[in-house]
Design an enzyme around this catalytic site. Structure first.
Site, PDB file in Angstrom:
ATOM      1  N   GLY A  50       0.787  -1.231   0.000  1.00 60.70           N
ATOM      2  CA  GLY A  50       0.000   0.000   0.000  1.00 60.70           C
ATOM      3  C   GLY A  50       0.814   1.274   0.000  1.00 60.70           C
ATOM      4  O   GLY A  50       0.259   2.363   0.018  1.00 60.70           O
ATOM      5  N   HIS A  51       2.147   1.181  -0.012  1.00 59.61           N
ATOM      6  CA  HIS A  51       2.987   2.390   0.110  1.00 59.61           C
ATOM      7  C   HIS A  51       4.077   2.385  -0.951  1.00 59.61           C
ATOM      8  O   HIS A  51       5.221   2.057  -0.637  1.00 59.61           O
ATOM      9  CB  HIS A  51       3.613   2.437   1.503  1.00 59.61           C
ATOM     10  CG  HIS A  51       4.086   3.783   1.918  1.00 59.61           C
ATOM     11  ND1 HIS A  51       5.349   4.244   1.639  1.00 59.61           N
ATOM     12  CD2 HIS A  51       3.474   4.786   2.588  1.00 59.61           C
ATOM     13  CE1 HIS A  51       5.504   5.454   2.145  1.00 59.61           C
ATOM     14  NE2 HIS A  51       4.378   5.799   2.729  1.00 59.61           N
ATOM     15  N   PHE A  52       3.916   2.671  -2.074  1.00 58.57           N
ATOM     16  CA  PHE A  52       2.715   3.057  -2.808  1.00 58.57           C
ATOM     17  C   PHE A  52       2.594   2.128  -4.011  1.00 58.57           C
ATOM     18  O   PHE A  52       3.612   1.849  -4.639  1.00 58.57           O
ATOM     19  CB  PHE A  52       2.825   4.504  -3.293  1.00 58.57           C
ATOM     20  CG  PHE A  52       2.951   5.506  -2.182  1.00 58.57           C
ATOM     21  CD1 PHE A  52       1.819   5.892  -1.468  1.00 58.57           C
ATOM     22  CD2 PHE A  52       4.176   6.038  -1.828  1.00 58.57           C
ATOM     23  CE1 PHE A  52       1.919   6.832  -0.446  1.00 58.57           C
ATOM     24  CE2 PHE A  52       4.284   6.968  -0.797  1.00 58.57           C
ATOM     25  CZ  PHE A  52       3.156   7.366  -0.105  1.00 58.57           C
ATOM     26  N   ILE A  57       7.855   2.659  -1.842  1.00 54.76           N
ATOM     27  CA  ILE A  57       8.777   3.461  -1.037  1.00 54.76           C
ATOM     28  C   ILE A  57       8.630   3.023   0.419  1.00 54.76           C
ATOM     29  O   ILE A  57       7.515   2.919   0.934  1.00 54.76           O
ATOM     30  CB  ILE A  57       8.458   4.966  -1.169  1.00 54.76           C
ATOM     31  CG1 ILE A  57       8.663   5.438  -2.617  1.00 54.76           C
ATOM     32  CG2 ILE A  57       9.306   5.790  -0.211  1.00 54.76           C
ATOM     33  CD1 ILE A  57       8.165   6.840  -2.877  1.00 54.76           C
TER      34      ILE A  57
END
Length: 150
Positions: A50-52, A57
């Site tokens: 989820g990041h990203f 990252i």
């Protein structure tokens, strides 16, 4: 220079486990002084989902957590608990956190922490995380140790 500390030995010094163990190996340390550790960042890290999406990252807060875990390892190596006990280190504060470099899958994060002060159960350290020779983040960290039964 001390012998390196592998992940199995790290598990005896930290309570963290997958997916929240953020130190893979200690490559050098001197008790009550400094510690240098490694975090190998891979695409398999659960936070990259989820990041990203499409632009993975490492979250800055997890870089700080990796430094905090390195601090806890140094503190654990520097002070012995009573027989049948162990120390649990709580992240108690952070100052002067700065993020300078994006960390992505394939990077190797070198965690360098140095003891700035210790009084009773409180440990103050300065930490810096590098990718190669580039500073990724730095912070002053405070932890509180609690001695607990094993």
């Amino acid at each position: 220079m001390n012998e390196s500390i592998d992940i199995n030995q790290i598990f005896t010094l930290l309570p963290h486990r997958y997916p929240f163990i953020l130190v893979d190996r200690v490559i050098d340390y001197k008790v009550m002084e400094y510690l240098i550790a490694i975090k190998n960042v891979t695409i398999n890290e659960n936070f990259f989902t989820g990041h990203f999406p499409g632009n993975p990252i490492m979250p800055g807060v997890l870089m700080l957590e990796a430094l905090a875990q390195a601090c806890a390892i140094l503190a654990s190596l520097s002070r012995q608990p009573k027989e049948g006990h162990e120390f649990l280190h709580y992240f108690a504060g952070i100052d002067n956190a700065r993020f300078k470099q994006v960390v992505t899958p394939g990077d190797q994060l070198r965690l360098e922490v140095r003891l700035a002060g210790q009084k009773r159960d409180f440990w103050r350290m300065h930490g810096e995380a590098y990718i190669g020779d580039k500073l990724a983040c730095s912070a002053d960290l405070l932890s509180a140790a609690k001695e607990i039964k094993k």
